[in-house]
Design an enzyme around this catalytic site. Structure first.
Site, PDB file in Angstrom:
ATOM      1  CB  SER A 490     -52.842 -10.227 -16.008  1.00 26.27           C
ATOM      2  OG  SER A 490     -53.776  -9.210 -15.774  1.00 26.27           O
ATOM      3  CG  ASP A 501     -60.653 -22.625  -8.838  1.00 25.98           C
ATOM      4  OD1 ASP A 501     -59.587 -23.259  -8.711  1.00 25.98           O
ATOM      5  OD2 ASP A 501     -60.830 -21.487  -8.351  1.00 25.98           O
ATOM      6  CE  LYS A 515     -50.958  -6.935 -13.890  1.00 30.41           C
ATOM      7  NZ  LYS A 515     -52.435  -6.924 -13.789  1.00 30.41           N
TER       8      LYS A 515
END
Length: 599
Positions: A490, A501, A515
């Site tokens: 999460s 990224d 999740k």
């Protein structure tokens, strides 16, 4: 909060359910049973090919089993056992799940199926068993929860129906996908079926009806449900009311008890993360968000007919009284715990601030000792174990346990502490971090990412669509390594995804949980109860959905759980395979700076 198994929290994860669709015309079945709503025109229920095919397959399997010979016919070719294919993984998972269900070990069954659906996400039968295990597990927890039992006593039928309708309204307004009212109603009925077979449910509701009477009631209701079409929340409410009244008439069950099963089923049927929250559970959720609660400061799990202390919060009454991970609680105020669940123990351990409790503890060597402690407010640190793991190389370490309101402040304090100790590289440990507040994860990522997007959320309604961006002011440029594992979930995946990224650091360990959804906590006006609903999905800066796939590490390191020891002579960092791999990676980069820059 901390006194229950994963009350910070029992985590259910994974949010994909596949459906099979069969092309072809729709057939119609006519029957004489009255529907559970007033019919608009006639008693007609459409049946899709999905239902027909499932029924035909079940019938075919029954026929095949019935025709199977008891002995092998003479002349039949015998195939050596070693030449037979092994059972596939999903079959083994189903078999193990059935064994746990047969023993009514619902918590273990739930954890087992959660793991199985991650490995075999396209197996609908595993998803169905997961839903069943969750129904049993949630039912047991509710009927051990004194706040839920109080709601059961205080709500009459009209108020219970109003509560159910309010929950349906929240789903209609906020849930990430348009609700399927037919499925919600059918799920409520399935929840009631589970409850009617449960001994605690029968006892608490003083249900005296015979098994035969209950079976006749269920058959009648299911026949009527098979010809009932539910297309709106008002119709779903009507179904729940009619079932409750029928239960009161035919088996003398409290209408409130029946309606609350529909209310619980409505939320749990949506996805593994949406849930019904009792008053006690709602308070625990807010305590997690705030980062403090009144209690002793321990986390428990049921194991070997006792309650084992999993962790002790530093600075808590438990820590100051010498409680350690691995200790077992034998008695709470003279009450034996050998037959007690973690929720029941939590109720005994709870109390008002300033009150006292006495525990009988057993250590790892079997020694017994009595400990008397005062309950007080415990601050739950979101950042822990801040230290330098290698002063010569300037490698610093911090454990980030959760994302809560205090996390940004705690991170700032830890960063300045490590900076003063000569930090040149920082290792942030997210292993086992279940998540927390989305905004807290964004704030922490913003401390290390200079520009660009951190995370995007997309929901059914435009007010759930946000793009959270980084700010250059106040950015720390220290090189990063982030440790992740299969329990990193999460909000933790928001942070890890942003670091990956933006190529801001190196991820070390195992693929994260996956999740990728956002939940909102909604309190209800009808009663002191709440619901947790998935309101949006989130995406990493590159646009990658976190759900199912998770975040993959740059440096894969397989290992068991991080070792835990209370021996001050033993350095736990030395036995931590993942951390040692990260340290070795840093040292290699420091020794080969040109190669590191080339990467």
């Amino acid at each position: 909060m901390m006194e229950t198994l994963k009350r910070r929290g029992v985590r259910a994860r994974g949010d994909v359910e596949s459906k099979l669709e069969f092309p072809g015309p729709i057939r119609y079945t006519f029957c004489m049973d009255p529907p559970l709503m007033m019919p608009k025109r006639s008693c007609v229920r459409s049946v899709t090919w999905e239902r027909i095919t499932a029924s035909l397959l079940a019938a075919a399997l029954t026929l095949l089993v019935g025709l199977m010979p008891a002995t092998r016919a003479s002349g039949q070719v015998s195939i050596p056992a070693e030449a037979m294919p092994l059972e596939s993984g999903w079959q083994n998972a189903l078999q193990r799940g059935h064994e746990l269900e047969a023993q009514q070990r619902w918590g273990e069954a739930l954890a087992h199926y959660e793991s199985a659906v991650r490995e075999f996400p396209d197996r609908r039968d595993l998803w169905e068993r997961l839903t069943r295990a969750r129904s049993h597990f949630d039912l047991a927890r509710r009927y051990e929860d004194q706040s839920y039992l109080q709601s059961l006593r205080s709500l009459d039928e009209p108020k219970a129906l109003a509560l159910y309708e309010e929950i349906l309204g929240k789903i209609e307004s906020h849930y990430v996908q348009p609700p399927n009212w037919q499925e919600l109603a059918e799920r409520g009925l399935a929840n009631l079926d589970v409850a009617l077979a449960d001994a605690a449910f029968r006892r608490r509701n003083d249900l005296q009806a015979s098994d035969q009477a209950i079976k006749a009631f269920q058959e009648n209701i299911h026949r009527r449900m098979s010809v009932t079409v539910v297309k709106s929340r008002q119709q779903a409410r009507e179904v729940a009311g009619n079932v409750a009244r029928a239960a009161a008439q035919e088996i003398k069950l409290s209408p409130t008890a029946a309606i609350l099963e529909f209310a619980c089923g409505a939320t749990t049927s949506l996805d593994p993360y949406s849930s019904f929250l009792t008053s006690s559970q709602l308070k625990d959720v807010f305590s997690q968000i705030e980062g403090n609660f009144v209690g002793l400061g321990i986390e428990l799990r049921a194991q070997k007919r006792s309650l084992e202390i999993v962790s002790v919060i530093s600075g808590s009454p438990a820590a100051q009284s010498g409680l350690r991970a691995g200790d077992r609680i034998v008695e709470v105020d003279g009450v034996a715990t050998d037959q007690m669940s973690t929720d029941e123990a939590a109720d005994l351990l709870k109390g008002v601030e300033g009150s006292w409790t006495e525990l009988l503890l057993m250590d790892a060597d079997g020694g017994l000792r009595h400990v008397r402690m005062m309950r007080r407010r415990v601050e739950v640190p979101s950042v822990d174990n801040v230290h330098m793991v290698d002063t010569e190389s300037g490698i610093a370490y911090m454990k980030l346990a959760s994302f809560q309101k205090t996390t940004s402040r705690d991170i700032d304090a830890a960063l300045w502490q490590l900076h003063q100790q000569g930090m040149k590289t920082l290792v942030i440990d997210l292993r086992g971090n279940p998540g927390g507040l989305l905004t807290a994860a964004v704030e922490v990522a913003d401390k290390f990412v200079t520009t660009g997007n951190i995370v995007s959320t997309r929901g059914r309604n435009s007010h759930e669509d946000f793009d959270y961006r980084a700010h250059s002011l106040g950015t720390w440029r220290v090189p990063l390594l982030v440790l992740i594992d299969g329990d990193t979930a999460s909000a933790s995946e928001i942070f890890a995804g942003a670091i990956r990224d933006h190529r801001r650091g190196t991820l070390v360990g195992q693929r994260s949980y996956g999740k990728g959804s956002v939940q909102g906590i909604f309190t209800l006006n009808t009663a002191d109860i709440g619901v947790r609903l998935t309101t949006a999905k989130f995406y990493s800066p590159s646009g990658q959905a976190i759900s199912q796939g998770g975040v993959s590490p740059d440096l894969m390191v397989q290992s068991t759980r991080k070792p835990v020891t209370d021996d001050p002579a033993v350095n736990p960092d030395q036995g931590d395979v993942v951390l040692q791999a990260a340290i070795a990676h840093v040292r290699n980069q420091q020794q080969n700076p040109q190669q590191a820059r080339a990467r």
